[in-house]
Design a protein around this motif. Structure first.
Motif, PDB file in Angstrom:
ATOM      1  N   MET A 189      14.387 -22.242  35.043  1.00 18.90           N
ATOM      2  CA  MET A 189      15.173 -21.673  33.967  1.00 18.90           C
ATOM      3  C   MET A 189      15.112 -20.142  33.987  1.00 18.90           C
ATOM      4  O   MET A 189      16.095 -19.487  33.734  1.00 18.90           O
ATOM      5  N   GLY A 221      14.369 -18.278  36.626  1.00 24.92           N
ATOM      6  CA  GLY A 221      14.527 -17.750  37.981  1.00 24.92           C
ATOM      7  C   GLY A 221      15.608 -16.695  38.109  1.00 24.92           C
ATOM      8  O   GLY A 221      15.382 -15.627  38.685  1.00 24.92           O
ATOM      9  N   THR A 228      16.735 -26.020  50.285  1.00 27.26           N
ATOM     10  CA  THR A 228      16.058 -26.481  49.074  1.00 27.26           C
ATOM     11  C   THR A 228      15.487 -25.350  48.229  1.00 27.26           C
ATOM     12  O   THR A 228      14.903 -25.607  47.192  1.00 27.26           O
ATOM     13  N   PRO A 252      20.045 -23.527  44.598  1.00 26.23           N
ATOM     14  CA  PRO A 252      21.121 -24.521  44.442  1.00 26.23           C
ATOM     15  C   PRO A 252      22.073 -24.460  45.639  1.00 26.23           C
ATOM     16  O   PRO A 252      22.251 -23.415  46.253  1.00 26.23           O
ATOM     17  N   ASP A 300      25.732 -28.553  44.476  1.00 20.76           N
ATOM     18  CA  ASP A 300      25.218 -28.405  43.103  1.00 20.76           C
ATOM     19  C   ASP A 300      26.206 -27.612  42.252  1.00 20.76           C
ATOM     20  O   ASP A 300      26.474 -27.964  41.097  1.00 20.76           O
ATOM     21  N   ASN A 345      24.186 -32.115  31.515  1.00 22.37           N
ATOM     22  CA  ASN A 345      22.890 -32.160  32.212  1.00 22.37           C
ATOM     23  C   ASN A 345      23.045 -32.229  33.726  1.00 22.37           C
ATOM     24  O   ASN A 345      22.432 -33.052  34.398  1.00 22.37           O
ATOM     25  N   PRO A 389      22.113 -31.240  37.190  1.00 20.99           N
ATOM     26  CA  PRO A 389      20.933 -30.606  37.788  1.00 20.99           C
ATOM     27  C   PRO A 389      21.323 -29.600  38.871  1.00 20.99           C
ATOM     28  O   PRO A 389      22.359 -29.738  39.515  1.00 20.99           O
ATOM     29  N   ASN A 393      19.646 -28.056  42.231  1.00 23.49           N
ATOM     30  CA  ASN A 393      18.555 -28.140  43.193  1.00 23.49           C
ATOM     31  C   ASN A 393      17.454 -29.071  42.689  1.00 23.49           C
ATOM     32  O   ASN A 393      16.269 -28.819  42.899  1.00 23.49           O
ATOM     33  N   GLY A 394      17.838 -30.109  41.964  1.00 25.37           N
ATOM     34  CA  GLY A 394      16.879 -31.059  41.426  1.00 25.37           C
ATOM     35  C   GLY A 394      16.244 -30.643  40.111  1.00 25.37           C
ATOM     36  O   GLY A 394      15.574 -31.434  39.467  1.00 25.37           O
ATOM     37  N   ASP A 395      16.450 -29.388  39.705  1.00 26.50           N
ATOM     38  CA  ASP A 395      15.919 -28.916  38.421  1.00 26.50           C
ATOM     39  C   ASP A 395      16.924 -29.222  37.318  1.00 26.50           C
ATOM     40  O   ASP A 395      18.130 -29.240  37.560  1.00 26.50           O
ATOM     41  N   PRO A 396      16.433 -29.438  36.099  1.00 27.01           N
ATOM     42  CA  PRO A 396      17.373 -29.705  35.002  1.00 27.01           C
ATOM     43  C   PRO A 396      18.264 -28.490  34.734  1.00 27.01           C
ATOM     44  O   PRO A 396      17.909 -27.357  35.055  1.00 27.01           O
ATOM     45  N   THR A 429      20.069 -25.470  32.892  1.00 22.12           N
ATOM     46  CA  THR A 429      19.570 -24.488  31.931  1.00 22.12           C
ATOM     47  C   THR A 429      20.147 -24.816  30.563  1.00 22.12           C
ATOM     48  O   THR A 429      21.361 -24.938  30.412  1.00 22.12           O
TER      49      THR A 429
END
Length: 175
Positions: A1, A3, A55, A58, A62, A123, A125, A127-130, A132
């Motif tokens: 979040m 980054g 990886t 994003p 994505d 929602n 994602p 790069n696999g992160d939720p 923001t």
């Protein structure tokens, strides 16, 4: 979040430190901010072209998933916005184009905001992160717009009033 925010603030402070150490290009907070935003845009712009196998950021896929369904040609839109982000980064680094780049980037940030809202609400994602959350994304986006306009000196584009100096008449000069 945090980054993307750190991709602006870290370089901004780093560039300003270089200015304190005597590197003329970074002697002001404003110029350092423009360069910090350029670093962030170089990374985010590159993500628009990254394959799914990358990886550390994003990927193109994505970012395509973030495009609201009502917009046509999501692949093309992601590539186009990536090119615009990279051109904006370059424009911020070149002093003669910094003001125009800042204004254009502020407009771009506003135009891309619906994709960020869509990603948060759905929602999506990255790069696999939720995604923001909006409570963070909205102030972050406003900050990026503000840095683009302030850091690029866009406020200096306003017409300045000419300095009116009284004329010296001949009789004042003869005394």
């Amino acid at each position: 979040m945090f980054g993307t925010l750190m991709l602006v603030l870290g370089p901004w402070l780093g560039f300003r430190l270089l200015g304190v150490l005597g590197i003329g290009r970074f002697t002001t907070w404003r110029a350092s901010a423009a360069h910090g935003l350029a670093v962030m845009l170089a990374f985010t712009g590159a993500a628009h072209f990254a394959p799914a196998s990358v990886t550390v950021m994003p990927s193109h896929a994505d970012l395509v998933a973030m495009v609201p369904p009502l917009l046509p040609f999501p692949d093309l839109l992601v590539y186009a916005t990536g090119v615009l982000e990279l051109l904006g980064a370059l424009g911020l680094v070149v002093a003669s184009t910094r003001s125009a780049a800042g204004i254009c980037l502020a407009v771009l940030f506003v135009l891309m905001f619906p994709a960020n809202v869509y990603a948060a609400v759905e929602n999506v994602p990255l790069n696999g992160d939720p995604a923001t959350p909006l409570w963070f994304r909205i102030p972050e986006q406003i900050l990026f717009i503000g840095i683009a306009l302030w850091g690029a000196g866009a406020a200096a584009l306003r017409p300045r009033r000419p300095v009116v100096r009284p004329r010296r008449s001949a009789e004042f000069g003869s005394r």
